[in-house]
Design a protein around this motif. Structure first.
Motif, short mmCIF file in Angstrom:
data_model
loop_
_atom_site.label_atom_id
_atom_site.label_comp_id
_atom_site.label_asym_id
_atom_site.label_seq_id
_atom_site.Cartn_x
_atom_site.Cartn_y
_atom_site.Cartn_z
N LEU A 413 16.50 11.21 18.92
CA LEU A 413 15.78 9.93 18.94
C LEU A 413 16.44 8.94 19.88
O LEU A 413 15.78 8.08 20.46
CB LEU A 413 15.70 9.37 17.52
CG LEU A 413 14.73 10.10 16.59
CD1 LEU A 413 14.83 9.55 15.17
CD2 LEU A 413 13.30 9.99 17.10
N GLY A 414 17.76 9.06 20.03
CA GLY A 414 18.44 8.19 20.99
C GLY A 414 17.98 8.43 22.42
O GLY A 414 18.10 7.55 23.28
N GLY A 415 17.45 9.64 22.70
CA GLY A 415 16.94 9.94 24.03
C GLY A 415 15.49 9.54 24.24
O GLY A 415 14.97 9.67 25.35
N ALA A 418 12.75 3.33 24.50
CA ALA A 418 11.96 2.27 23.85
C ALA A 418 10.98 1.67 24.87
O ALA A 418 11.23 1.69 26.07
CB ALA A 418 12.90 1.20 23.32
N PRO A 419 9.87 1.13 24.37
CA PRO A 419 9.45 1.10 22.96
C PRO A 419 8.77 2.41 22.55
O PRO A 419 8.06 3.01 23.35
CB PRO A 419 8.46 -0.07 22.90
CG PRO A 419 7.85 -0.09 24.27
CD PRO A 419 8.93 0.33 25.22
N TRP A 420 9.01 2.85 21.31
CA TRP A 420 8.35 4.03 20.81
C TRP A 420 6.87 3.75 20.62
O TRP A 420 6.47 2.69 20.13
CB TRP A 420 8.95 4.46 19.48
CG TRP A 420 10.35 4.96 19.59
CD1 TRP A 420 11.03 5.29 20.72
CD2 TRP A 420 11.25 5.20 18.51
NE1 TRP A 420 12.29 5.72 20.42
CE2 TRP A 420 12.46 5.68 19.07
CE3 TRP A 420 11.16 5.07 17.12
CZ2 TRP A 420 13.56 6.01 18.29
CZ3 TRP A 420 12.25 5.40 16.35
CH2 TRP A 420 13.44 5.87 16.93
N ALA A 425 6.57 6.41 16.25
CA ALA A 425 6.88 5.41 15.23
C ALA A 425 6.39 5.87 13.87
O ALA A 425 7.11 5.76 12.86
CB ALA A 425 6.24 4.07 15.60
N SER A 426 5.18 6.43 13.80
CA SER A 426 4.65 6.90 12.52
C SER A 426 5.48 8.05 11.97
O SER A 426 5.77 8.10 10.77
CB SER A 426 3.20 7.36 12.70
OG SER A 426 2.38 6.27 13.06
N GLU A 452 15.05 -0.94 16.19
CA GLU A 452 15.40 -1.31 17.56
C GLU A 452 14.45 -0.72 18.60
O GLU A 452 14.36 -1.24 19.70
CB GLU A 452 16.83 -0.85 17.86
CG GLU A 452 17.89 -1.57 17.04
CD GLU A 452 19.21 -0.83 17.00
OE1 GLU A 452 20.11 -1.28 16.27
OE2 GLU A 452 19.34 0.21 17.69
N ARG A 453 13.76 0.39 18.26
CA ARG A 453 12.96 1.10 19.27
C ARG A 453 11.45 0.96 19.09
O ARG A 453 10.71 1.12 20.05
CB ARG A 453 13.33 2.59 19.26
CG ARG A 453 14.82 2.89 19.52
CD ARG A 453 15.24 2.54 20.91
NE ARG A 453 16.64 2.83 21.15
CZ ARG A 453 17.10 4.00 21.64
NH1 ARG A 453 16.24 4.97 21.92
NH2 ARG A 453 18.38 4.19 21.83
N VAL A 454 10.99 0.75 17.88
CA VAL A 454 9.54 0.59 17.66
C VAL A 454 9.10 -0.74 18.28
O VAL A 454 9.86 -1.72 18.32
CB VAL A 454 9.22 0.64 16.15
CG1 VAL A 454 7.76 0.30 15.88
CG2 VAL A 454 9.55 2.03 15.60
#
Length: 489
Positions: A413-415, A418-420, A425-426, A452-454
């Motif tokens: 997920l760190g890769g 953003a933004p997801w 996100a779901s 932080e990413r959504v």
């Protein structure tokens, strides 16, 4: 040494001071102070009194007054935005500091002066937050940086958002106006920003500009400028990069080799393909590997570092690097199998090195097909980043749904940049709800990443999704970011 020199305090110290220093050096156990029950405290008190006596009556050193900071030429952030920055610096959602800085710099704003010292102190410890500070610190920040060596890094950062270059090759140095002045006289950060803008607008002009003054640039600037050439890289850049393989600085040589590796038709790519041809074959459905036994000067020139890291064998190290620098199109032709089949085949003895080399090659060459097959074999965040945005979202979401909550999931997920999007996100929010009923204590990093990413505009949907505390934590963080961005707009 003159009368006003403070060093004279120690050079011409009276006998009482010498006695105190000797006692401090050997310790009060070995040289006790008479008539006291707390010799350590007594020693310090006597030293303090003696210091005041020695300094009494001395004139201060002559000093020039510090020039006032120049006036600001850029608007500051709003009061609510400044208050939020102070809260972030004070420990509230500290991981959002880079986002705050990026958004504020994108709007061409500056931070209030009273927050500059704390922000610059943090940037002195954390290089990752420096790129936007040249814009945000304003004239006051650069004035402060000139007074404190620890903040001197600020003077090398761009002082304005990257401009849009429209000038052609004939308009760069030697003409008039702001752009040539920036390139000839500007700070390192402003020169990098100018070159990046020119490269985006006219790649040939940027390369020509760089070629003319290359020999005069510092090694650090040469390395930074080569990184900029990665944008809009083309075969036209090969002669310049081939020459850079002979640079005195290893970092410059490595960067040049990396860029040439991204050009499958380059001479470096052909040389690497020729090297590996004799090392690989297919026997009985397996890939047989015979690693190199030496690393000569020509191989080193092509970016293969001869000396391995501690704990790694030389042949392993040379093999892994050579595979990483070989065009990925070589392998189907050499071994007679498509990428998906090659990735799944058994490799005798040297499989770890070959797979690591293929992963590095897929990332370096930006090859989605190989990244897709390698990710299916071994999910790595770097491979995910190579995929096109829509596919990256879909692949990441599928991985989240299939995989349990562990360190690998967090790294993948760190890769995911953003933004997801909605699909990822779901998937992550569903995973949070699923795990909150069984391992709520294990959700900390996943909820922080989601927050932080959504897209922060989805905070309302997250609030309504589930009353589970971890989901509400994500919603609260999204709301924090939504308000933060709004204050900076």
């Amino acid at each position: 040494m003159g009368r006003d020199d403070p060093r004279e305090v120690l050079v011409n110290a009276p006998p009482e001071w010498e006695e105190l220093v000797s006692t401090a050096l050997v310790g009060t156990d070995r040289r006790p102070l008479a008539g006291t029950a707390a010799p350590e405290a007594e020693l310090l008190e006597r030293a303090a009194v003696q210091t005041v006596r020695m300094r009494a009556g001395r004139r201060p050193l002559a000093a020039e007054p510090v020039a006032a900071a120049p006036p600001e030429d850029r608007p500051g952030v709003s009061r609510p935005a400044a208050d939020r920055l102070a809260r972030i610096l004070g420990g509230e959602q500290p991981r959002l500091l880079p986002e705050w800085l990026r958004v504020a710099a994108g709007h061409g704003r500056r931070v209030p002066p009273h927050l500059l010292p704390e922000l610059l102190d943090q940037a002195a410890r954390d290089r990752s937050i420096r790129p936007h500070l040249g814009v945000l610190a304003g004239n006051r920040g650069r004035w402060l940086a000139g007074l404190n060596l620890a903040w001197g890094f600020l003077l090398n950062e761009p002082t304005a958002p990257v401009p849009t270059a429209t000038a052609g090759a004939g308009a760069v140095p030697g003409g008039s106006g702001g752009a040539p002045d920036v390139w000839e006289l500007g700070a390192p950060g402003d020169r990098r920003a100018f070159l990046a803008a020119l490269r985006a607008a006219d790649p040939a002009a940027a390369r020509s500009l760089l070629t003319r003054g290359w020999a005069k640039e510092t090694p650090g600037d040469r390395a930074a400028f080569l990184e900029i050439l990665a944008d809009r890289l083309s075969p036209d850049d090969e002669p310049f990069l081939e020459a850079a393989l002979d640079d005195r600085r290893r970092e410059v040589r490595q960067l040049a080799a990396d860029l040439l590796t991204r050009l499958p038709g380059s001479r470096l790519a052909a040389r690497m393909a020729e090297r590996v041809t004799g090392w690989f074959s297919v026997e009985d459905g397996r890939i047989r590997v015979t690693p190199p036994t030496a690393c000569d000067a020509a191989t080193e020139r092509d970016g293969i570092r001869a000396r391995p890291p501690h704990g790694t064998g030389e042949r392993s190290w040379w093999l892994q690097q050579a595979v990483a620098r070989t065009p990925l199109g070589v392998w189907p032709r050499l071994l007679g199998r498509p990428p998906g089949e090659l990735v799944r085949m058994r490799i005798t003895d040297w499989g770890r090195e070959v797979m690591a080399g293929w992963v590095r090659a897929a990332v370096l060459q930006g090859d989605p097909e190989w990244a897709r097959e390698l990710f299916a074999h071994d999910p790595l965040a770097d491979l995910l980043a190579v995929l096109p945005a829509a596919e990256r979202e879909r692949v990441a979401a599928g991985f989240v749904r299939r995989h349990g909550l562990d360190g690998q999931l967090i790294m993948v997920l760190g890769g995911a940049a953003a933004p997801w999007g909605p699909e990822l996100a779901s998937a992550v929010l569903e995973k949070i709800i699923e795990v909150s009923g069984t391992q709520p204590w294990n959700l900390g990093e996943l909820t922080r990443l989601a927050g932080e990413r959504v897209d922060p505009a989805l905070y309302g949907e997250a609030e309504r999704l589930s009353p589970e505390p971890p989901v509400q934590e994500v919603a609260a963080l999204l709301r924090f970011r939504y308000d933060m961005v709004k204050e900076l707009s």
